[in-house]
Motif scaffolding. Structure first.
Motif, PDB file in Angstrom:
ATOM      1  N   SER A 430      -8.308   6.031  30.566  1.00  0.00           N
ATOM      2  CA  SER A 430      -9.741   6.043  30.263  1.00  0.00           C
ATOM      3  C   SER A 430     -10.507   5.350  31.373  1.00  0.00           C
ATOM      4  CB  SER A 430     -10.023   5.339  28.923  1.00  0.00           C
ATOM      5  OG  SER A 430      -9.389   6.021  27.856  1.00  0.00           O
ATOM      6  N   VAL A 431     -11.703   5.855  31.660  1.00  0.00           N
ATOM      7  CA  VAL A 431     -12.567   5.282  32.686  1.00  0.00           C
ATOM      8  C   VAL A 431     -13.825   4.716  32.012  1.00  0.00           C
ATOM      9  CG1 VAL A 431     -11.757   6.805  34.516  1.00  0.00           C
ATOM     10  CG2 VAL A 431     -13.662   7.531  33.074  1.00  0.00           C
ATOM     11  N   PRO A 432     -14.493   3.777  32.651  1.00  0.00           N
ATOM     12  CA  PRO A 432     -15.675   3.183  32.014  1.00  0.00           C
ATOM     13  C   PRO A 432     -16.923   4.048  32.200  1.00  0.00           C
ATOM     14  CG  PRO A 432     -15.206   2.094  34.097  1.00  0.00           C
ATOM     15  CD  PRO A 432     -14.097   3.068  33.881  1.00  0.00           C
ATOM     16  N   PRO A 433     -17.530   4.534  31.101  1.00  0.00           N
ATOM     17  CA  PRO A 433     -18.803   5.250  31.217  1.00  0.00           C
ATOM     18  C   PRO A 433     -19.990   4.333  31.497  1.00  0.00           C
ATOM     19  CG  PRO A 433     -17.642   5.842  29.191  1.00  0.00           C
ATOM     20  CD  PRO A 433     -17.008   4.603  29.731  1.00  0.00           C
ATOM     21  N   GLY A 434     -19.794   3.044  31.270  1.00  0.00           N
ATOM     22  CA  GLY A 434     -20.839   2.073  31.520  1.00  0.00           C
ATOM     23  C   GLY A 434     -20.227   0.699  31.707  1.00  0.00           C
ATOM     24  N   LEU A 435     -21.043  -0.301  31.884  1.00  0.00           N
ATOM     25  CA  LEU A 435     -20.539  -1.646  32.176  1.00  0.00           C
ATOM     26  C   LEU A 435     -21.203  -2.691  31.287  1.00  0.00           C
ATOM     27  CD1 LEU A 435     -20.337  -1.494  36.081  1.00  0.00           C
ATOM     28  CD2 LEU A 435     -18.484  -1.246  34.435  1.00  0.00           C
ATOM     29  N   LEU A 436     -21.209  -2.421  29.982  1.00  0.00           N
ATOM     30  CA  LEU A 436     -21.758  -3.381  29.032  1.00  0.00           C
ATOM     31  C   LEU A 436     -21.005  -3.235  27.711  1.00  0.00           C
ATOM     32  CD1 LEU A 436     -24.109  -5.497  28.883  1.00  0.00           C
ATOM     33  CD2 LEU A 436     -25.429  -3.737  27.696  1.00  0.00           C
ATOM     34  N   THR A 437     -20.279  -4.253  27.341  1.00  0.00           N
ATOM     35  CA  THR A 437     -19.487  -4.325  26.113  1.00  0.00           C
ATOM     36  C   THR A 437     -18.248  -3.443  26.177  1.00  0.00           C
ATOM     37  OG1 THR A 437     -20.521  -2.572  24.779  1.00  0.00           O
ATOM     38  CG2 THR A 437     -21.618  -4.721  24.815  1.00  0.00           C
ATOM     39  N   LEU A 438     -17.328  -3.703  25.265  1.00  0.00           N
ATOM     40  CA  LEU A 438     -16.031  -3.042  25.286  1.00  0.00           C
ATOM     41  C   LEU A 438     -16.120  -1.536  25.084  1.00  0.00           C
ATOM     42  CD1 LEU A 438     -13.790  -5.530  23.265  1.00  0.00           C
ATOM     43  CD2 LEU A 438     -13.735  -5.068  25.721  1.00  0.00           C
ATOM     44  N   GLU A 439     -17.096  -1.077  24.316  1.00  0.00           N
ATOM     45  CA  GLU A 439     -17.219   0.362  24.092  1.00  0.00           C
ATOM     46  C   GLU A 439     -17.387   1.105  25.405  1.00  0.00           C
ATOM     47  OE1 GLU A 439     -18.878  -1.539  20.315  1.00  0.00           O
ATOM     48  OE2 GLU A 439     -18.904  -1.941  22.465  1.00  0.00           O
ATOM     49  N   GLN A 440     -18.141   0.527  26.321  1.00  0.00           N
ATOM     50  CA  GLN A 440     -18.382   1.190  27.600  1.00  0.00           C
ATOM     51  C   GLN A 440     -17.258   0.936  28.598  1.00  0.00           C
ATOM     52  OE1 GLN A 440     -22.274   0.240  29.117  1.00  0.00           O
ATOM     53  NE2 GLN A 440     -23.311   0.814  27.212  1.00  0.00           N
ATOM     54  N   TYR A 441     -16.651  -0.235  28.556  1.00  0.00           N
ATOM     55  CA  TYR A 441     -15.559  -0.505  29.501  1.00  0.00           C
ATOM     56  C   TYR A 441     -14.321   0.325  29.177  1.00  0.00           C
ATOM     57  CZ  TYR A 441     -17.777  -4.307  32.059  1.00  0.00           C
ATOM     58  OH  TYR A 441     -18.601  -5.037  32.881  1.00  0.00           O
ATOM     59  N   ALA A 442     -14.125   0.643  27.891  1.00  0.00           N
ATOM     60  CA  ALA A 442     -13.002   1.503  27.460  1.00  0.00           C
ATOM     61  C   ALA A 442     -11.683   1.012  28.063  1.00  0.00           C
ATOM     62  CB  ALA A 442     -13.265   2.959  27.844  1.00  0.00           C
ATOM     63  N   LEU A 443     -11.280  -0.190  27.674  1.00  0.00           N
ATOM     64  CA  LEU A 443     -10.129  -0.846  28.299  1.00  0.00           C
ATOM     65  C   LEU A 443      -8.807  -0.366  27.714  1.00  0.00           C
ATOM     66  CD1 LEU A 443     -11.496  -4.496  28.624  1.00  0.00           C
ATOM     67  CD2 LEU A 443     -11.544  -2.647  30.306  1.00  0.00           C
ATOM     68  N   ALA A 444      -8.504   0.909  27.883  1.00  0.00           N
ATOM     69  CA  ALA A 444      -7.219   1.450  27.450  1.00  0.00           C
ATOM     70  C   ALA A 444      -6.125   0.944  28.380  1.00  0.00           C
ATOM     71  CB  ALA A 444      -7.250   2.972  27.466  1.00  0.00           C
ATOM     72  N   SER A 445      -5.076   0.348  27.791  1.00  0.00           N
ATOM     73  CA  SER A 445      -3.938  -0.198  28.548  1.00  0.00           C
ATOM     74  C   SER A 445      -4.381  -1.183  29.618  1.00  0.00           C
ATOM     75  CB  SER A 445      -3.106   0.928  29.168  1.00  0.00           C
ATOM     76  OG  SER A 445      -2.443   1.662  28.160  1.00  0.00           O
ATOM     77  N   GLN A 446      -5.397  -1.962  29.300  1.00  0.00           N
ATOM     78  CA  GLN A 446      -5.872  -2.996  30.204  1.00  0.00           C
ATOM     79  C   GLN A 446      -6.146  -4.273  29.418  1.00  0.00           C
ATOM     80  OE1 GLN A 446      -8.729  -1.612  33.424  1.00  0.00           O
ATOM     81  NE2 GLN A 446      -8.912   0.091  32.000  1.00  0.00           N
ATOM     82  N   LEU A 447      -6.053  -5.394  30.112  1.00  0.00           N
ATOM     83  CA  LEU A 447      -6.442  -6.686  29.559  1.00  0.00           C
ATOM     84  C   LEU A 447      -7.757  -7.075  30.200  1.00  0.00           C
ATOM     85  CD1 LEU A 447      -5.871  -9.307  27.934  1.00  0.00           C
ATOM     86  CD2 LEU A 447      -4.668 -10.160  29.971  1.00  0.00           C
ATOM     87  N   GLY A 448      -8.788  -7.224  29.372  1.00  0.00           N
ATOM     88  CA  GLY A 448     -10.096  -7.614  29.874  1.00  0.00           C
ATOM     89  C   GLY A 448     -10.426  -9.038  29.495  1.00  0.00           C
ATOM     90  N   LEU A 449     -11.142  -9.716  30.372  1.00  0.00           N
ATOM     91  CA  LEU A 449     -11.598 -11.086  30.118  1.00  0.00           C
ATOM     92  C   LEU A 449     -13.092 -11.171  30.371  1.00  0.00           C
ATOM     93  CD1 LEU A 449      -8.576 -11.284  31.650  1.00  0.00           C
ATOM     94  CD2 LEU A 449      -8.876 -13.641  30.889  1.00  0.00           C
ATOM     95  N   SER A 450     -13.777 -11.889  29.493  1.00  0.00           N
ATOM     96  CA  SER A 450     -15.224 -12.031  29.589  1.00  0.00           C
ATOM     97  C   SER A 450     -15.590 -13.495  29.490  1.00  0.00           C
ATOM     98  CB  SER A 450     -15.910 -11.242  28.475  1.00  0.00           C
ATOM     99  OG  SER A 450     -17.300 -11.503  28.447  1.00  0.00           O
TER     100      SER A 450
END
Length: 664
Positions: A430-450
């Motif tokens: 999955s690729v990010p359609p936007g850059l605000l909140t998890l819905e847009q980052y779409a972190l499939a098989s990724q670890l995100g930190l905020s």
């Protein structure tokens, strides 16, 4: 069909591509014709340009975009002609080449500047001239001189990116050489000598010089291996040692690349330019074309199966076409979020590389063998040292665990295309359609930190350390297991050591990810640990999934919620799910399970998805361990819905060696 008006694919329309019964060489020839026919209405008056539907801009000029439109289908047309096939529209390309290379024509393509996109399109033109002599022979002397100036002189005098692009100049020169045209042997040789410096061993070439770690489909089917094999075929008599080396590399790497294709016919999406779709299998046809002797245990029936099954899978993707029947930018459906800044409406026709198999004689065992499936005879799990991957053919799909790769220049969604932990032939990425909140980052098989409460997220892109290592195996059938270890920093004061552990035969649908996170900063971090993205559409009517219904074997648990809103009524867990939603995190704390309702069109294969995610919090100055077990069992022919959760209760044990690492 009426070719002058083109196709009109409406509600009940079906592309002719999907109707071909792929079984033999003649049927694949017909398949290619269904790909070329819809282009006819989009040729310019003098045939020099093809303006495919879509007004999207790219980083190069519009003329170059339309040069893509005419030159990229040449891959398929030239392969068809090289194999003795026929196509009624060859005259369109012949007239177009004449007009496009004529500086006096109003449709002149223009001479390339440094690093010009026109250089890429010189490669299929050079190949076409090399293998289809009827094209060159149709030119008069002035027209031949025009082609020489445009294809040879102009590219030989310009700078090119230090990547696979250098192969494009090789083929521009080779096309002229094969026809007695003016070319540069010195430039041809120097380019190949430099390209050889990209070679890393065991069959693998990097897409660039030392200091870059990028081994995606450009290292195999899209460019380097593919063009090495074509060169070995076309120049082998004059350069037997060079040809032998290229074939040797292909024999070796074939035993690695065979892990990228599953029984359903799907190729495993990884890296950039996967919008070239069925070009992913071109390496296998090129093996036959170049006369390579297959390494055991591969057979020509297996190679044929990889190619034809993949073409059939694309036949079952009805949304890859524009209403007029041309290929769109995207993967399983039109998708600009995944596109690179060099993807014009004509770019997808690089997919025509797959038709190199049509240049293979009908008597070759590629065509005479019965199709076979390779997955039963190759290792179920294999570590690939040079690309930094672990390949798995367990659990009903091909899966790739990845460490350390990164694109050498800024690219949209590069962290998703190279930096994710797992890639799947069934779930893609999955690729990010936007850059605000998890819905847009779409972190499939990724670890995100905020560090801002969940608005902006950082993931793995560059690794300070990445290696394929080995640990004692928990699988009774193996003595050791490959693991991938990487060290990366989402923030300057946050260090993460990630260990990826592949599935085993006892728990084939599970893999493990362990993260040691040291937060040396003076701020609290939110974390989101995503699994594969799954289709969010119920069978009945395509509406979003409901809560899990055991009778239907369908649904989600917990509820589909948004970004860090577990405290809301919509995000509240059912009582029976509350304990299941907690995962041990270390130091007695827990992470909560959630489903991120990813923005539409973020995933390559499913336009509506949810991402099972574990959310947690790391306080300032803390060091914590996250150990996640990811379960995945994709649907496929012969897999009943009732069996989807058959392996769910058999959770893999945390290996002893990992427990020891955690305790130290």
């Amino acid at each position: 069909m009426g070719s002058q008006t083109g196709l009109v694919l409406g509600y009940n329309g079906a592309h002719p591509f999907s109707k071909v019964n792929i079984s033999d060489r003649a049927s694949v020839q017909e398949l290619l014709r269904t790909l070329l026919d819809p282009l006819e209405p989009f040729f310019s008056p003098l045939k020099a340009r093809v303006k495919c539907p879509g007004a999207t801009a790219v980083r190069f000029d519009q003329t170059a975009s339309e040069v893509e439109g005419i030159c990229r289908p040449l891959w398929g047309l030239a392969c068809l002609l090289d194999g003795g096939g026929e196509y009624h529209g060859i005259k369109w390309w012949i007239e177009g080449i004449k007009s496009g290379t004529n500086p006096e024509s109003p449709e002149f393509w223009g001479y390339p500047r440094d690093n010009d996109q026109r250089m890429v399109e010189m490669c299929p033109l050079g190949y076409a001239l090399a293998v289809a002599p009827e094209i060159w022979q149709s030119f008069n002397e002035k027209e031949k001189k025009n082609v020489e100036l445009w294809l040879g002189n102009s590219i030989n005098e310009k700078n090119m990116p230090n990547t696979n692009w250098l192969w494009f100049r090789v083929f521009a020169n080779l096309g002229l050489k094969k026809n007695g045209g003016r070319f540069s042997q010195e430039r041809l040789d120097s380019d190949i000598e430099h390209l050889n410096t990209f070679y890393r061993g065991e069959g693998w070439s990097n897409d660039g010089p030392v200091g870059i770690h990028q081994m995606d489909y450009y290292s195999s089917s899209f460019a380097i291996h593919f063009l090495q094999l074509l060169y070995a075929k076309l120049a082998g008599e004059d350069e037997p040692e060079r040809a032998a080396e290229f074939k040797k590399r292909a024999r070796v790497v074939a035993l690695d690349l065979v892990h990228y294709y599953d029984k359903e016919g799907r190729a495993l999406p990884f890296g950039r330019s996967v919008g070239y779709r069925f070009a992913m299998v071109s390496f296998w046809g090129a093996l036959a074309y170049a006369g390579v002797e297959l390494p055991a245990p591969l057979t020509w029936g297996m190679v044929k199966g990889i190619v034809l099954r993949n073409l059939r899978w694309w036949q079952r993707q009805p949304d890859i076409w524009s209403p007029s029947g041309t290929l769109t930018i995207g993967y399983s459906y039109p998708n600009m979020y995944m596109a690179e800044n060099y993807n014009s409406p004509g770019s997808p026709y690089w997919a025509c590389l797959a038709f190199i198999c049509l240049a293979v004689p009908a008597s070759h065992p590629f065509w005479t063998s019965e199709e076979e499936y390779h997955g039963d005879i190759i290792p179920k799990v294999k570590g690939l040292k040079h690309p930094g991957h672990i390949m798995s053919n367990l659990g009903g799909h091909c899966m790739l665990l990845s460490s350390g790769q990164a694109c050498s220049y800024p690219m949209k969604g590069t962290h998703a295309k190279y930096g994710a932990f797992a890639y799947s032939s069934a779930y893609a990425y999955s690729v990010p359609p936007g850059l605000l909140t998890l819905e847009q980052y779409a972190l499939a098989s990724q670890l995100g930190l905020s560090d801002d409460g969940g608005e902006y997220w950082k993931t793995r892109r560059l690794s300070e350390y990445a290696a394929l290592e080995h640990r004692p195996s928990t699988d009774s059938a193996a003595g050791s297991t490959p693991v991938l270890v990487s060290v990366w920093k989402p923030f300057p004061d946050v260090t993460i050591r990630t260990t990826l552990i592949p599935p085993n035969t006892e728990t084939p649908n599970w893999h493990l990810r362990a993260h040691r996170i040291k937060n040396a900063g003076a701020r609290t971090l939110k974390t989101a640990d995503g699994a594969f993205a799954i289709c969010n559409a119920r069978t009945l009517d395509g509406r979003y999934l409901d809560l899990y219904d055991a009778a239907k074997s369908e649904g989600t648990r917990p509820r589909i919620i948004g970004n860090y809103d577990l405290a809301t009524p919509e995000g509240a867990l059912e009582p029976q799910d509350q304990e299941a939603a907690k995962v041990a995190q270390g130091e007695g704390r827990e992470r909560a399970a959630m489903l991120v309702n990813a923005d539409p069109n973020s995933n390559l294969v499913e336009s509506r998805t949810v991402i099972p995610t574990l959310q947690g919090t790391i306080r300032e100055g803390e060091t914590v361990w996250y150990v996640s077990a990811i379960y995945a069992k994709p649907s496929s022919e012969g897999v009943a819905k009732e069996s989807y959760l058959d392996g769910w209760d058999k959770i893999p044990e945390i290996p002893t060696w990992l427990k020891e690492e955690i305790s130290t």
